[in-house]
Design an enzyme around this catalytic site. Structure first.
Site, PDB file in Angstrom:
ATOM      1  CG  ASP A  13       2.214 -12.433   6.972  1.00  0.00           C
ATOM      2  OD1 ASP A  13       1.152 -12.978   6.957  1.00  0.00           O
ATOM      3  OD2 ASP A  13       3.390 -13.150   7.053  1.00  0.00           O
ATOM      4  CG  ASP A  15       2.495 -18.644   9.087  1.00  0.00           C
ATOM      5  OD1 ASP A  15       2.793 -19.527   9.917  1.00  0.00           O
ATOM      6  OD2 ASP A  15       1.293 -18.342   8.854  1.00  0.00           O
ATOM      7  CG  ASP A 184       7.157 -13.498   5.247  1.00  0.00           C
ATOM      8  OD1 ASP A 184       7.888 -14.589   4.876  1.00  0.00           O
ATOM      9  OD2 ASP A 184       5.900 -13.504   5.297  1.00  0.00           O
TER      10      ASP A 184
END
Length: 232
Positions: A13, A15, A184
Site C-alpha cells: 500500500d 498512504d 496499514d
C-alpha cells in the site's frame, strides 16, 4: 511471527505504509470544504476517512452523500484532485526505515518482485514514488483508478500476480498464497484475504485502529521489521 514461507511477490500500500501523506490529504480536504463554503474538519476526523480513494474521502468529508447533489459532489472531487495534485508534496514524507528496508529486501532477495497497489489515483501515486526514489524498487504501481474496481476487490492483486509471472515465464508460477500484501488498514488486509494472499499489517500507519479487527497474519511497528518478518 512470519507471514508465509518464502514469499515470492510483495505488494505494498502507499498512504500509511510507504509514506505519511496525512497532512497534505487533510489540508486538501479542508481547502475543498472552504471552496464550498463549509467549515473545516479536524485532521483526526479526515484521517479516519482515508483509505478508500479520493471519491470516498470527499463523500465522507461532505457528510451524508444522499444529501449532496451529484453535480456538487463531482465539483468537490474535481477541486480536491486539482488542489492535491499541486500540494501532494508539501508535507508528505517517506516513513523512516522504508528505503532501507526495501533496499535490504532487494539485496537479499533480488528475484522477488515488488509492486504498489493503492486506492490513491495512479498519477499522484507514481509521481510521489518517483519524487522520493521509491519507484526503483517496484515493477508496477497501480492506483484506485487503474481498474474498474478498488481495494478490497482482489482484481488489483490478481493482475499483479499475472504480471509478475510474465516477468519470469520459465519459473514456477507465483500463487496467491506466495503473495503478501503489506498495508496499514483493514482495506489492505481484506484485499489480501479476498485474493487468497497473505497480509502484513503496519501499526505505524494511518489506520492502526482498523488492523486488529481485520486480523492480518502478522503486524509490524516499523518498516525496519519488514525484512525479518517477511523472510524469517
Amino acid at each position: 511471527m512470519t507471514v508465509t514461507a518464502n514469499p515470492r511477490l510483495l505488494i505494498f500500500d502507499l498512504d500509511g505504509t510507504l509514506i505519511d501523506s496525512r497532512q497534505d490529504l487533510c489540508n486538501s480536504v479542508n481547502a475543498t470544504l472552504a471552496h464550498l463554503g463549509r467549515s473545516a474538519l479536524p485532521d483526526a476526523v479526515i484521517a479516519s476517512y482515508i483509505g478508500d480513494g479520493a471519491s470516498m474521502l470527499i463523500r465522507r468529508a461532505l457528510g451524508d452523500p444522499d444529501q449532496v447533489e451529484e453535480s456538487h459532489l463531482n465539483q468537490a472531487i474535481s477541486f480536491f484532485l486539482d488542489y492535491y495534485r499541486i500540494h501532494k508534496l508539501d508535507f508528505t514524507y517517506v516513513y523512516p526505515g522504508v528505503l532501507e528496508a526495501l533496499a535490504s529486501i532487494r539485496g537479499a532477495h533480488p528475484t522477488v518482485p515488488m509492486a504498489v497497489l493503492t486506492n490513491k489515483p495512479v498519477h499522484p501515486s507514481r509521481d510521489i514514488c518517483a519524487h522520493f526514489g521509491l519507484d526503483r524498487f517496484f515493477f508496477q504501481n497501480y492506483g484506485g483508478n487503474s481498474f474498474h474496481t478498488k481495494k478490497p476487490d482482489p482484481h488489483g492483486i490478481q493482475t499483479l500476480i499475472a504480471e509478475a509471472n510474465a516477468l519470469a515465464p520459465n519459473a514456477e508460477p507465483i500463487t496467491p498464497a506466495q503473495t503478501v500484501m503489506i498495508g496499514d488498514s483493514d482495506v489492505d488486509i481484506l484485499t489480501a484475504r479476498n485474493a487468497g494472499a497473505r497480509s502484513l499489517g503496519c501499526t505505524f500507519g494511518l489506520s492502526p485502529h482498523a488492523l486488529a479487527a481485520a486480523q492480518p497474519e502478522a503486524t509490524v511497528d516499523s518498516p525496519t521489521e519488514w525484512p525479518a518478518t517477511l523472510f524469517a
